[in-house]
Design a protein around this motif. Structure first.
Motif, PDB file in Angstrom:
ATOM      1  N   ALA A   1       0.839  -1.189   0.000  1.00  0.00           N
ATOM      2  CA  ALA A   1       0.000   0.000   0.000  1.00  0.00           C
ATOM      3  C   ALA A   1       0.879   1.245   0.000  1.00  0.00           C
ATOM      4  CB  ALA A   1      -0.891   0.013   1.231  1.00  0.00           C
ATOM      5  N   ALA A   2       0.291   2.343  -0.433  1.00  0.00           N
ATOM      6  CA  ALA A   2       1.030   3.602  -0.399  1.00  0.00           C
ATOM      7  C   ALA A   2       1.374   3.925   1.056  1.00  0.00           C
ATOM      8  CB  ALA A   2       0.181   4.721  -0.996  1.00  0.00           C
ATOM      9  N   VAL A   3       2.604   4.386   1.283  1.00  0.00           N
ATOM     10  CA  VAL A   3       3.023   4.699   2.650  1.00  0.00           C
ATOM     11  C   VAL A   3       2.354   6.002   3.075  1.00  0.00           C
ATOM     12  CG1 VAL A   3       4.994   5.130   4.145  1.00  0.00           C
ATOM     13  CG2 VAL A   3       5.242   3.641   2.152  1.00  0.00           C
ATOM     14  N   PRO A   4       1.673   5.983   4.238  1.00  0.00           N
ATOM     15  CA  PRO A   4       1.069   7.235   4.695  1.00  0.00           C
ATOM     16  C   PRO A   4       2.158   8.232   5.060  1.00  0.00           C
ATOM     17  CG  PRO A   4       0.902   5.565   6.390  1.00  0.00           C
ATOM     18  CD  PRO A   4       1.462   4.889   5.181  1.00  0.00           C
ATOM     19  N   LEU A   5       1.846   9.519   4.968  1.00  0.00           N
ATOM     20  CA  LEU A   5       2.859  10.537   5.211  1.00  0.00           C
ATOM     21  C   LEU A   5       3.298  10.518   6.679  1.00  0.00           C
ATOM     22  CD1 LEU A   5       4.388  12.656   3.658  1.00  0.00           C
ATOM     23  CD2 LEU A   5       2.741  14.348   4.465  1.00  0.00           C
TER      24      LEU A   5
ATOM     25  N   GLY B   1       6.688   2.776  21.220  1.00  0.00           N
ATOM     26  CA  GLY B   1       6.144   2.942  19.890  1.00  0.00           C
ATOM     27  C   GLY B   1       6.952   3.954  19.114  1.00  0.00           C
ATOM     28  N   GLU B   2       6.488   4.248  17.884  1.00  0.00           N
ATOM     29  CA  GLU B   2       7.229   5.233  17.110  1.00  0.00           C
ATOM     30  C   GLU B   2       6.308   6.036  16.201  1.00  0.00           C
ATOM     31  OE1 GLU B   2      10.195   3.247  14.788  1.00  0.00           O
ATOM     32  OE2 GLU B   2       8.744   2.567  13.301  1.00  0.00           O
ATOM     33  N   VAL B   3       6.797   7.223  15.873  1.00  0.00           N
ATOM     34  CA  VAL B   3       6.094   8.071  14.917  1.00  0.00           C
ATOM     35  C   VAL B   3       6.947   8.094  13.664  1.00  0.00           C
ATOM     36  CG1 VAL B   3       5.245  10.401  14.460  1.00  0.00           C
ATOM     37  CG2 VAL B   3       5.177   9.485  16.780  1.00  0.00           C
ATOM     38  N   THR B   4       6.303   7.865  12.515  1.00  0.00           N
ATOM     39  CA  THR B   4       7.082   7.899  11.282  1.00  0.00           C
ATOM     40  C   THR B   4       6.606   9.025  10.388  1.00  0.00           C
ATOM     41  OG1 THR B   4       5.574   6.329  10.219  1.00  0.00           O
ATOM     42  CG2 THR B   4       7.533   5.415  11.299  1.00  0.00           C
ATOM     43  N   PHE B   5       7.548   9.561   9.643  1.00  0.00           N
ATOM     44  CA  PHE B   5       7.251  10.568   8.627  1.00  0.00           C
ATOM     45  C   PHE B   5       7.819  10.063   7.317  1.00  0.00           C
ATOM     46  CE2 PHE B   5       8.920  14.291   6.258  1.00  0.00           C
ATOM     47  CZ  PHE B   5       7.700  14.825   5.882  1.00  0.00           C
ATOM     48  N   ALA B   6       6.956   9.921   6.312  1.00  0.00           N
ATOM     49  CA  ALA B   6       7.346   9.367   5.011  1.00  0.00           C
ATOM     50  C   ALA B   6       8.078   8.034   5.190  1.00  0.00           C
ATOM     51  CB  ALA B   6       8.210  10.361   4.237  1.00  0.00           C
ATOM     52  N   GLY B   7       7.571   7.212   6.120  1.00  0.00           N
ATOM     53  CA  GLY B   7       8.115   5.873   6.301  1.00  0.00           C
ATOM     54  C   GLY B   7       9.329   5.798   7.207  1.00  0.00           C
ATOM     55  N   LYS B   8       9.893   6.966   7.574  1.00  0.00           N
ATOM     56  CA  LYS B   8      11.081   6.935   8.438  1.00  0.00           C
ATOM     57  C   LYS B   8      10.731   7.418   9.836  1.00  0.00           C
ATOM     58  CE  LYS B   8      14.598   7.767   4.895  1.00  0.00           C
ATOM     59  NZ  LYS B   8      13.943   8.614   3.885  1.00  0.00           N
ATOM     60  N   ARG B   9      11.398   6.824  10.842  1.00  0.00           N
ATOM     61  CA  ARG B   9      11.135   7.203  12.214  1.00  0.00           C
ATOM     62  C   ARG B   9      11.536   8.664  12.455  1.00  0.00           C
ATOM     63  NH1 ARG B   9      13.269   7.083  17.456  1.00  0.00           N
ATOM     64  NH2 ARG B   9      15.388   6.893  16.673  1.00  0.00           N
ATOM     65  N   VAL B  10      10.675   9.416  13.124  1.00  0.00           N
ATOM     66  CA  VAL B  10      10.995  10.808  13.442  1.00  0.00           C
ATOM     67  C   VAL B  10      11.968  10.834  14.613  1.00  0.00           C
ATOM     68  CG1 VAL B  10      10.092  13.015  14.258  1.00  0.00           C
ATOM     69  CG2 VAL B  10       8.741  11.640  12.667  1.00  0.00           C
TER      70      VAL B  10
END
Lengths: 254, 282
Positions: free
Chosen positions: B29-33, B88-97
């Motif tokens: 699936a498309a990676v969410p932002l 847990g983690e927060v990701t931005f464009a698939g990468k961990r912030v």
């Protein structure tokens, strides 16, 4: 304040000054103090006029002012640079703070013999003493101003990914500008005092030296003329710095 | 959000639907932002966030509402890299912030503290350009353009103390836009402003965002503001903060302060959110 009220204040302060000068004249004339110790304002004034028309007093004034400003600029630059380094680093603050607290209260006059031992009775020695004495107000003010940045602005700089140096240059130092200017104003007064004392000790050319000479030769009018010039130097330099302060800190006014 | 979209396709007439856990994106699936994956957080011994799962897609306008203590600002700060989640983690464009990113701009509520008081409006906008390494020669034109966009063309030389609250917040908007972010994080940006100024700024933000297709995460405690601005409204429960419900906002764009707020679906959503918040407080 209305213009009328301001005029009234000005008139009042001129009146008080005139009254003081008048009583000085009366004491000198009728107070029974020998004129070798106390000249009247009339004699002090004519010594002032004679000194400046001969060019001698202007030269002495120039020498003292030059010394004061060099030492003060040196102290201010060093104080801001050192203060920025100490203020922007928690570690540096913790390491250096206790030492600063020990060195700061020591009277500069206590350092003088040490500096003399290294540099002798020279103009350089006077300059160094002025710098040591007037660095403290600037240094401590800079440390305080740089380390007390609004936490929200720290987050703004993080959020904009400003580098450590850019944060210091664009946020912490401007944040300290009011403190730095106040410190520099105190530092300038200290610099004038130390310039005079230094000249007295080393016989370097300047108002301090000439005042001492006049006192030793019982030339009380010349002595007072020198003291008046020193007062004017203090007044003018303070006014100049105040107006610079008003311009630099114009962002505080609504 | 995929779940929300699915439920709506199945006929979610009310315009909103309940979800408990957002599915993690599949590999194909498309990676969410932006994505929260099982994020929990504590302040000392107090849990502020509990198992947050949420995905935000590109160009979406997501509003987060909830009573104080629900962790909405903490979530925003995590996306902005100003806070790291305990679990847990927060990701931005698939990468961990892992920290603040250039593409993500954070707009603070307290505009009077977030602007440099010693810099003019133009100087404050310039800060973002300086941070991004825009050459000196190009800055003036960009600043003029940005201040024009937020209606401050004639106030470039004013210091923050000389500007009203609304104008100061406009300066901050211009500074955020100067970053040319792909994500704009806004923490109760209009909370301290009067009603008229707030509405004007709401419309300005919508207009600017529309043109630049920027993704926005907007924290507010004003439910109507959330519905008016958002494509989705995320409602949180407090103590500890949990996602309780996600409402899809089915209102036509561009939105209008009168007609949008009078439309039946706006009123229906408003009722649903109010009921919901009241339940949470009970």
């Amino acid at each position: 304040m209305s213009i009328a009220a301001r005029g009234l204040w000005l008139l009042g302060s001129i009146g008080v000054t005139a009254l003081l000068v008048l009583s000085w004249q009366l004491i000198a004339n009728y107070g029974g103090i020998p004129p070798v110790f106390l000249p009247g304002p009339d004699r002090a004034w004519s010594a002032l006029v004679a000194g400046f028309s001969g060019g001698e007093l202007a030269g002495l004034t120039g020498a003292t002012v030059e010394r004061m400003i060099y030492g003060w600029v040196l102290a201010s630059l060093a104080g801001i640079a050192l203060g920025a380094v100490i203020g922007s680093s928690q570690v540096a603050r913790e390491y250096v703070a206790p030492m600063l607290e020990i060195v700061r209260p020591v009277p500069v006059s206590a350092f003088m013999p040490v500096v003399m031992a290294f540099l002798g009775l020279t103009g350089t020695m006077v300059l160094v003493v002025i710098a040591i004495g007037s660095i403290w107000p600037v240094l401590l003010a800079t440390v305080h101003g740089v380390s007390s940045v609004e936490p929200r602005l720290v987050e703004v700089s993080q959020s904009l990914r400003l580098s450590r140096f850019k944060t210091l240059w664009k946020i912490a130092l401007p944040n300290a500008q009011a403190d730095i200017l106040a410190g520099m104003r105190i530092g300038l007064t200290v610099a004038l005092i130390l310039a005079v004392i230094g000249e007295m000790l080393t016989s370097e050319n300047g108002l301090g030296w000439s005042i001492l000479q006049a006192a030793r030769a019982y030339r009380s009018a010349d002595l007072f003329a020198g003291v008046i010039v020193l007062g004017v130097i203090g007044l003018v330099s303070n006014l100049a710095l105040q107006s610079i302060e008003r311009y630099v800190l114009r962002w505080k006014r609504r | 959000m995929q779940c929300a979209a699915n439920t709506k396709n199945q006929g979610c007439e009310t315009g909103y639907c309940m979800i408990n856990v957002a599915p993690l994106p599949r590999a194909d699936a498309a990676v969410p932002l932006i994505a929260f994956h099982g994020v929990s957080h504590m302040f000392g011994n107090r849990p502020v966030l509990q198992d947050i799962n949420l995905t935000i897609n590109k160009s979406e306008f997501v509003c987060m509402v909830g009573p104080s203590g629900c962790g909405k600002t903490t979530m925003l700060r995590m996306v902005g890299g100003l806070q790291t989640p305990a679990t847990g983690e927060v990701t931005f464009a698939g990468k961990r912030v892992a920290g603040p990113a250039r593409e993500i701009s954070f707009m603070f509520q307290d505009y009077s503290k977030a602007l440099l008081p010693w810099r003019t409006a133009a100087g404050n906008v310039s800060l973002a350009l300086e941070a991004n390494g825009v050459p000196t020669g190009q800055r003036a034109a960009r600043i003029k353009d940005l201040l024009g966009k937020v209606g401050l063309a004639n106030h470039a030389d004013h210091f923050p103390v000389q500007l009203s609250g609304g104008m100061q917040q406009r300066v901050q908007i211009a500074r955020c836009l100067a970053q040319e972010p792909s994500v704009l994080l806004m923490d109760e940006p209009f909370g301290a402003l009067d009603a008229m100024t707030r509405q004007a700024l709401q419309d300005e933000i919508l207009r600017i965002i529309q043109a630049s297709r920027t993704t926005v995460v907007f924290v507010t405690h004003d439910l109507e503001e959330a519905i008016y601005l958002g494509d989705r409204v995320v409602a949180l429960y407090p103590n500890p903060g949990r996602i309780a419900q996600v409402f899809d906002v089915d209102l036509p764009k561009p939105r209008n302060q009168l007609t949008t707020r009078e439309s039946p679906s706006f009123l229906r959503l408003r009722r649903a959110l109010f009921d919901f918040i009241r339940e949470g407080e009970a």
